[in-house]
Design an enzyme around this catalytic site. Structure first.
Site, PDB file in Angstrom:
ATOM      1  NE  ARG A   1       2.063  -7.850  -4.316  1.00 46.09           N
ATOM      2  CZ  ARG A   1       2.136  -9.018  -3.676  1.00 46.09           C
ATOM      3  NH1 ARG A   1       1.357  -9.245  -2.644  1.00 46.09           N
ATOM      4  NH2 ARG A   1       2.955  -9.961  -4.043  1.00 46.09           N
TER       5      ARG A   1
ATOM      6  N   GLY B   1       4.840 -15.672  -4.226  1.00 46.06           N
ATOM      7  CA  GLY B   1       4.838 -14.224  -4.065  1.00 46.06           C
ATOM      8  C   GLY B   1       3.469 -13.585  -4.134  1.00 46.06           C
ATOM      9  CG  ASP B   2      -0.303 -11.981  -5.880  1.00 48.91           C
ATOM     10  OD1 ASP B   2      -0.933 -11.934  -4.807  1.00 48.91           O
ATOM     11  OD2 ASP B   2      -0.648 -11.363  -6.900  1.00 48.91           O
ATOM     12  CG  PHE B   3      -0.296 -19.564  -3.213  1.00 48.12           C
ATOM     13  CD1 PHE B   3       0.043 -20.391  -4.272  1.00 48.12           C
ATOM     14  CD2 PHE B   3      -1.183 -20.038  -2.264  1.00 48.12           C
ATOM     15  CE1 PHE B   3      -0.492 -21.668  -4.384  1.00 48.12           C
ATOM     16  CE2 PHE B   3      -1.721 -21.310  -2.354  1.00 48.12           C
ATOM     17  CZ  PHE B   3      -1.377 -22.128  -3.424  1.00 48.12           C
TER      18      PHE B   3
END
Length: 353
Positions: free
Chosen positions: A343, A173-175
């Site tokens: 993010r 999801g936020d690699f």
């Protein structure tokens, strides 16, 4: 609200919970948590403090259920003041962002790590999209998650006009960036699983491509993929739509935080991606890079690109005016983002969101 614990307060917490400790220091903060490092009982640990424990519980779930993801082991989740503290093993290494363009040397290992995450057995998790610490996701299909975002109708129409199928794999999801640690030429840890979801693992790949204009480490990784493993980015129509979905999410979060600079950057980025989806095949395969200070009204020497730039400007200008007006009504202008955007969490050796 973000916690504001001082080093002496964290020291008292550690002494009450574990007894004597050594080498307490503060790490760079994430968006929603503070982070500290210390040595407790001869073990190096990271102490994160946040107002809620939800993200910490999710980290524990991932580390215990999918150890091959290299999520750091969570040792304890304990109350501290009006918030919560998560004590986890401290992973060695440097972040991808700290490597910058040198990321290309570790790029094959980063790709292999994405494959490991994608291959994880997620059968215990039900549903699609972000899941809870109890293993329950909130959407009945991956398509429902993709379309669960607000934005300009012309951009939402691009998301709707695609068959996403029913992929059901583990997605970080936020690699990338500060959520991947490297030590001795290998991936030593993958941090911050608070955004983890079930769906199409290609979403993590799209995250790299979305942020490539902002961070050198992302650009280096994407360039490696395009040259050495091009099959990963072959489905351009899918990856561009995932990038657009990510951009709309970033834009919405930046609006909520009154971060006008990131609102404008994300709006420009979405417009470029949308133009690529509407452009010729060669444009879809590699959309033009959009630098941080890019002005979409600048015309190109190429007449075809000039028309696309003009079209983007006609879309962007009213959106930016609306965003600025909304933030002005709130009496806020928002801080300029530091080296890493909304993010992409700032993290060093175990720092999490």
């Amino acid at each position: 609200m973000k916690t504001r614990f001082s080093i002496p307060e964290i020291g008292r917490f550690l002494r009450d919970a574990y007894g004597p400790f050594l080498h307490l220091s503060q790490l760079e903060e994430g968006d929603d948590s503070q982070a500290f490092s210390a040595s407790v009982d001869g073990r190096d640990v990271v102490v994160r403090a946040a107002s809620t424990r939800d993200g910490f519980d999710k980290d524990r779930l991932v580390a215990s259920r999918w150890p091959t993801t290299l999520a750091p082991i969570v040792l304890d989740i304990l109350p501290i003041g009006d918030g919560w503290a998560c004590i986890s093993e401290k992973a060695p290494g440097r972040t991808l962002q700290s490597l910058g363009t040198a990321t290309r040397e570790i790029a094959p290992a980063v790709c292999a790590m994405m494959d490991v995450i994608a291959a994880s057995d997620i059968s215990p998790v039900t549903g699609y999209g972000p899941f809870s610490a109890q293993g329950k996701a909130g959407f009945s299909s991956w398509r429902d998650f993709i379309l669960s975002i607000e934005g300009p109708p012309q951009w939402l129409a691009l998301l709707e006009a695609f068959d996403y199928g029913a992929p059901h794999g583990l997605v970080h999801g936020d690699f990338g960036s500060n959520n991947v640690l490297v030590a001795d030429g290998r991936i030593s840890a993958v941090l911050d699983w608070s955004e983890a979801m079930t769906g199409d693992p290609a979403y993590d790949l799209a995250n790299l491509f979305f942020w490539r204009p902002w961070l050198d480490c992302m650009e280096a990784q994407c360039s490696y993929i395009e040259v050495n493993e091009p099959y990963r980015s072959a489905d351009a129509a899918r990856l561009l739509r995932y990038q657009l979905r990510i951009g709309l999410q970033i834009r919405a979060e930046a609006q909520a935080d009154a971060d006008t600079r990131l609102v404008e950057w994300a709006t420009h980025r979405c417009a470029t991606i949308a133009a690529a989806l509407s452009g010729p095949q060669e444009q879809r395969l590699r959309p033009p890079r959009l630098t941080e200070g890019h002005d979409p009204s600048i015309v190109s020497r190429n007449p075809g690109e000039r028309s696309r730039s003009d079209a983007r400007h006609r879309i962007i200008a009213p959106l930016l005016r609306r965003d600025r007006a909304a933030l002005a009504r709130q009496g806020r202008s928002g801080p300029a983002p530091r080296g890493c955007p909304h993010r992409i969490r700032i993290g060093a050796a175990g720092l999490r969101r």
